[in-house]
Scaffold this active site. Structure first.
Site, PDB file in Angstrom:
ATOM      1  N   HIS A 105       0.833  -1.206   0.000  1.00  0.00           N
ATOM      2  CA  HIS A 105       0.000   0.000   0.000  1.00  0.00           C
ATOM      3  C   HIS A 105       0.870   1.259   0.000  1.00  0.00           C
ATOM      4  O   HIS A 105       0.696   2.157  -0.846  1.00  0.00           O
ATOM      5  CB  HIS A 105      -0.905  -0.023   1.239  1.00  0.00           C
ATOM      6  CG  HIS A 105      -1.841   1.130   1.343  1.00  0.00           C
ATOM      7  ND1 HIS A 105      -3.161   1.060   0.982  1.00  0.00           N
ATOM      8  CD2 HIS A 105      -1.643   2.403   1.781  1.00  0.00           C
ATOM      9  CE1 HIS A 105      -3.749   2.231   1.189  1.00  0.00           C
ATOM     10  NE2 HIS A 105      -2.839   3.063   1.673  1.00  0.00           N
ATOM     11  N   GLU A 106       1.810   1.324   0.915  1.00  0.00           N
ATOM     12  CA  GLU A 106       2.651   2.519   1.018  1.00  0.00           C
ATOM     13  C   GLU A 106       3.645   2.613  -0.136  1.00  0.00           C
ATOM     14  O   GLU A 106       3.947   3.710  -0.620  1.00  0.00           O
ATOM     15  CB  GLU A 106       3.379   2.540   2.365  1.00  0.00           C
ATOM     16  CG  GLU A 106       2.459   2.727   3.558  1.00  0.00           C
ATOM     17  CD  GLU A 106       1.607   3.983   3.444  1.00  0.00           C
ATOM     18  OE1 GLU A 106       2.104   5.026   2.954  1.00  0.00           O
ATOM     19  OE2 GLU A 106       0.413   3.926   3.831  1.00  0.00           O
ATOM     20  N   HIS A 145       1.929   4.243  -3.005  1.00  0.00           N
ATOM     21  CA  HIS A 145       1.858   5.698  -2.842  1.00  0.00           C
ATOM     22  C   HIS A 145       3.182   6.342  -3.242  1.00  0.00           C
ATOM     23  O   HIS A 145       3.214   7.336  -3.973  1.00  0.00           O
ATOM     24  CB  HIS A 145       1.560   6.060  -1.396  1.00  0.00           C
ATOM     25  CG  HIS A 145       0.136   5.878  -0.983  1.00  0.00           C
ATOM     26  ND1 HIS A 145      -0.930   6.291  -1.744  1.00  0.00           N
ATOM     27  CD2 HIS A 145      -0.405   5.327   0.146  1.00  0.00           C
ATOM     28  CE1 HIS A 145      -2.063   6.006  -1.112  1.00  0.00           C
ATOM     29  NE2 HIS A 145      -1.768   5.421   0.027  1.00  0.00           N
TER      30      HIS A 145
END
Length: 206
Positions: free
Chosen positions: A22-23, A26
């Protein structure tokens, strides 16, 4: 809370993998739009340790809803900040849903009879869907708040940002009420979409 060590031996790495991807997504999206901050600070990595937020990880382990340490972003690098923030914020949940879809396809196409194999794919499916959808809720500090803020007209976005300072407290309050007072607020918001997507991806009725 029931603790089954054999289950958690699988569950913990899956959770760490989900928040890491997820990170990473980003950070990769921010880099695509011109911001090298995450890369320079060592956050553009699939090593889970730099991404872990202790309280968010605790909520994730205890309640299956949580968050990671936000990737550092400097929007001054973005050519079109409001548009680029929306896509950068969407990248994390999209990565989780993509992982869930791949896990569901593996369950559907390769139904090996190994319990560890099936449990790993099940957790990858459910937890990535949960993490992706949870982060789309428009409450700070979740990704959905950045998406909504930058899609609103400028005056409304400024007002929303002012109100948003209370977002983390509202979010924690909802999580606590759900788990200790059985209010079911998050369940009503997320369980239906989670079941639908899990069934769509895996072909298994939930």
């Amino acid at each position: 809370m029931h603790f089954d060590i054999s289950t958690w031996i699988i569950k913990i790495p899956v959770l760490l993998f989900a928040i890491t991807v997820h990170e990473y997504a980003h950070g990769r999206a921010a880099l695509f739009f011109g911001d090298p901050t995450a890369k320079m600070q060592g956050r553009l990595t699939l090593n889970p340790l730099p991404h872990i937020d202790p309280f968010g990880a605790l909520c994730l382990f205890l309640f299956n809803f949580g968050w990671a340490k936000p990737v550092p972003v400097d929007t001054r690098y973005f050519k079109n900040p409001r548009r680029d923030i929306v896509f950068m914020s969407l990248a994390g949940p999209a990565a989780n849903l993509m992982l869930a879809a791949l896990s569901g396809m593996a369950l559907r196409l390769f139904p090996f009879q190994s319990e560890a194999y099936q449990l790993t794919l099940f957790f990858l499916l459910i937890m990535n869907i949960g993490l992706g959808l949870f982060n789309l809720i428009p409450l700070p500090p979740l990704d959905g708040s950045h998406i909504l803020e930058n899609m609103l007209p400028l005056k409304a976005a400024i007002r929303y940002r002012e109100i948003g300072r209370y977002g983390p407290f509202i979010l924690i309050g909802i999580i606590m009420l759900d788990n200790f007072a059985n209010t079911g607020i998050l369940s009503r918001m997320l369980i239906g979409p989670m079941r639908f997507l899990a069934g769509l991806f895996s072909g298994i009725p939930f």
